[in-house]
Design an enzyme around this catalytic site. Structure first.
Site, PDB file in Angstrom:
ATOM      1  N   ILE A   1      -4.063   4.577   0.834  1.00  0.00           N
ATOM      2  CA  ILE A   1      -4.476   4.874   2.199  1.00  0.00           C
ATOM      3  C   ILE A   1      -5.627   5.876   2.218  1.00  0.00           C
ATOM      4  O   ILE A   1      -6.588   5.746   2.985  1.00  0.00           O
ATOM      5  CB  ILE A   1      -3.294   5.443   3.010  1.00  0.00           C
ATOM      6  CG1 ILE A   1      -2.147   4.438   3.067  1.00  0.00           C
ATOM      7  CG2 ILE A   1      -3.722   5.847   4.412  1.00  0.00           C
ATOM      8  CD1 ILE A   1      -0.817   5.052   3.464  1.00  0.00           C
TER       9      ILE A   1
ATOM     10  N   PHE B   1       0.842  -1.194   0.000  1.00  0.00           N
ATOM     11  CA  PHE B   1       0.000   0.000   0.000  1.00  0.00           C
ATOM     12  C   PHE B   1       0.876   1.241   0.000  1.00  0.00           C
ATOM     13  O   PHE B   1       2.076   1.194   0.305  1.00  0.00           O
ATOM     14  CB  PHE B   1      -0.928   0.009   1.227  1.00  0.00           C
ATOM     15  CG  PHE B   1      -0.195   0.060   2.542  1.00  0.00           C
ATOM     16  CD1 PHE B   1       0.071   1.274   3.158  1.00  0.00           C
ATOM     17  CD2 PHE B   1       0.236  -1.109   3.167  1.00  0.00           C
ATOM     18  CE1 PHE B   1       0.740   1.329   4.374  1.00  0.00           C
ATOM     19  CE2 PHE B   1       0.905  -1.065   4.381  1.00  0.00           C
ATOM     20  CZ  PHE B   1       1.158   0.151   4.981  1.00  0.00           C
ATOM     21  N   CYS B   2       0.271   2.377  -0.359  1.00  0.00           N
ATOM     22  CA  CYS B   2       0.953   3.669  -0.355  1.00  0.00           C
ATOM     23  C   CYS B   2      -0.109   4.750  -0.178  1.00  0.00           C
ATOM     24  O   CYS B   2      -1.276   4.453   0.082  1.00  0.00           O
ATOM     25  CB  CYS B   2       1.775   3.875  -1.623  1.00  0.00           C
ATOM     26  SG  CYS B   2       0.797   3.788  -3.138  1.00  0.00           S
ATOM     27  N   THR B   3       0.257   6.004  -0.334  1.00  0.00           N
ATOM     28  CA  THR B   3      -0.660   7.103  -0.053  1.00  0.00           C
ATOM     29  C   THR B   3      -1.907   7.078  -0.928  1.00  0.00           C
ATOM     30  O   THR B   3      -3.030   7.086  -0.433  1.00  0.00           O
ATOM     31  CB  THR B   3       0.055   8.456  -0.226  1.00  0.00           C
ATOM     32  OG1 THR B   3       1.264   8.457   0.522  1.00  0.00           O
ATOM     33  CG2 THR B   3      -0.836   9.597   0.238  1.00  0.00           C
TER      34      THR B   3
ATOM     35  N   GLY C   1      -2.052   5.010  -4.027  1.00  0.00           N
ATOM     36  CA  GLY C   1      -2.139   3.810  -4.844  1.00  0.00           C
ATOM     37  C   GLY C   1      -1.125   3.695  -5.952  1.00  0.00           C
ATOM     38  O   GLY C   1      -0.919   2.612  -6.508  1.00  0.00           O
TER      39      GLY C   1
END
Length: 315
Positions: free
Chosen positions: A204, A175-177, A179
């Site tokens: 997120i 996951f990341c901020t 996508g």
């Protein structure tokens, strides 16, 4: 008036991306928007802020291009404009990994919706990886996530080579901020022989938007790449400030440290600076304070010691 902040990205072949820069910049300025958009042959990535009407106008203009007709965006709100300028930049990559053969337009991992994310994480065979930079992970992440400790996305392939094994890590979730990083990271892992690779669709920010706080596995705040510094689970401005010398998020306790001098240093960068840098940063802060006292905005290059992310990764 409340400012709407829209984060967007899409991996899509844009061989004519250079010719899109000026028309897009013109559209954004005409609608009174500020922010940054990156264009590359592999797609588009950016964060825009302004009125709801202005954002709707630019998004409609973008989606009129059939290649971007399904362009998604995520929204949050702020009581002030979080950007100083409107910029559209041409790049080799919309998120820089530095591995040219990685192409999410060709191969990509399995998207997992925010509503299904926690069920996936409950699987004991899943290795959960936070693909963001170390200073982002430090202020918030999902329970049980591995922090690779990287300072730039270019470090991710090397970390994978040293810490992951397709034979041992049978299922990998990332996951990341917003996508975009984990989408590219999933493509990279599949190229390296990993079979079951998952990533959080919308990142997120979409998870915080869709999943109620009481049933959430998220802990802390989410770093964002604008003047808000971080947002909480309600996507409201969080509790962190930022050191404008190194761009590291700093807590209220950090502000009390003897290492913290506004605009000059904090406990994360004080040992990395030379006397010349401190003098330069102090002079810049003096100019910022003078401009503020005159009711003006000081627009100058922010001093950066450590590598700074190119863009907001879908905010």
């Amino acid at each position: 008036m409340s400012i709407v902040v829209a984060a967007l990205y899409k991996f899509v072949a844009l061989p004519d991306y250079k010719s899109l820069r000026e028309p897009l910049l013109e559209q954004c300025r005409a609608q009174g928007l500020r922010g940054t958009v990156l264009l590359a042959e592999e797609g588009i990535n950016g964060t825009l802020a302004g009125s709801r009407e202005g954002l709707a106008g630019v998004l409609s203009w973008l989606r009129a291009d059939l290649r971007l007709s399904d362009l998604e965006h995520k929204e949050s709100q702020h009581d002030e404009q979080p950007f100083l300028r409107m910029k559209v930049k041409l790049k080799r990559e919309i998120v820089t990994m530095g591995v040219p053969q990685v192409d999410p337009n060709r191969v990509v991992g399995t998207y997992v919706s925010p509503g299904d994310w926690d069920a996936l994480l409950a699987d004991p065979e899943v290795t959960l990886i936070d693909t963001r930079n170390d200073y982002e992970c430090a202020i918030g992440s999902f329970q049980g996530a591995v922090d690779p400790g990287i300072t730039t996305f270019r470090d991710f392939p090397d970390w994978v080579a040293k810490n992951l094994d397709p034979q041992k890590n049978s299922k990998v979730a990332m996951f990341c901020t917003g996508g975009i990083r984990c989408e590219k990271a999933s493509s990279y892992l599949l190229e390296q022989g990993f079979d079951s690779v998952f990533h959080l669709k919308g990142g997120i920010l979409k998870y915080l938007e869709d999943v109620p706080t009481q049933s959430s596995s998220w802990e802390g705040e989410c770093f964002v790449f604008d003047e808000r510094v971080a947002v909480n689970h309600d996507l409201e401005r969080g509790s962190y400030d930022q050191c404008f010398a190194c761009r590291h998020p700093i807590s209220k306790d950090d502000l009390q440290s003897s290492a913290y001098v506004k605009g000059v240093s904090c406990l994360h960068c004080i040992d990395l600076q030379s006397d010349e840098q401190r003098e330069r940063f102090a002079e810049r802060q003096r100019q910022v304070d003078l401009a503020k006292a005159r009711g003006e905005t000081h627009i100058g290059e922010s001093p950066v010691i450590q590598p700074h992310p190119e863009q907001a990764e879908g905010l």
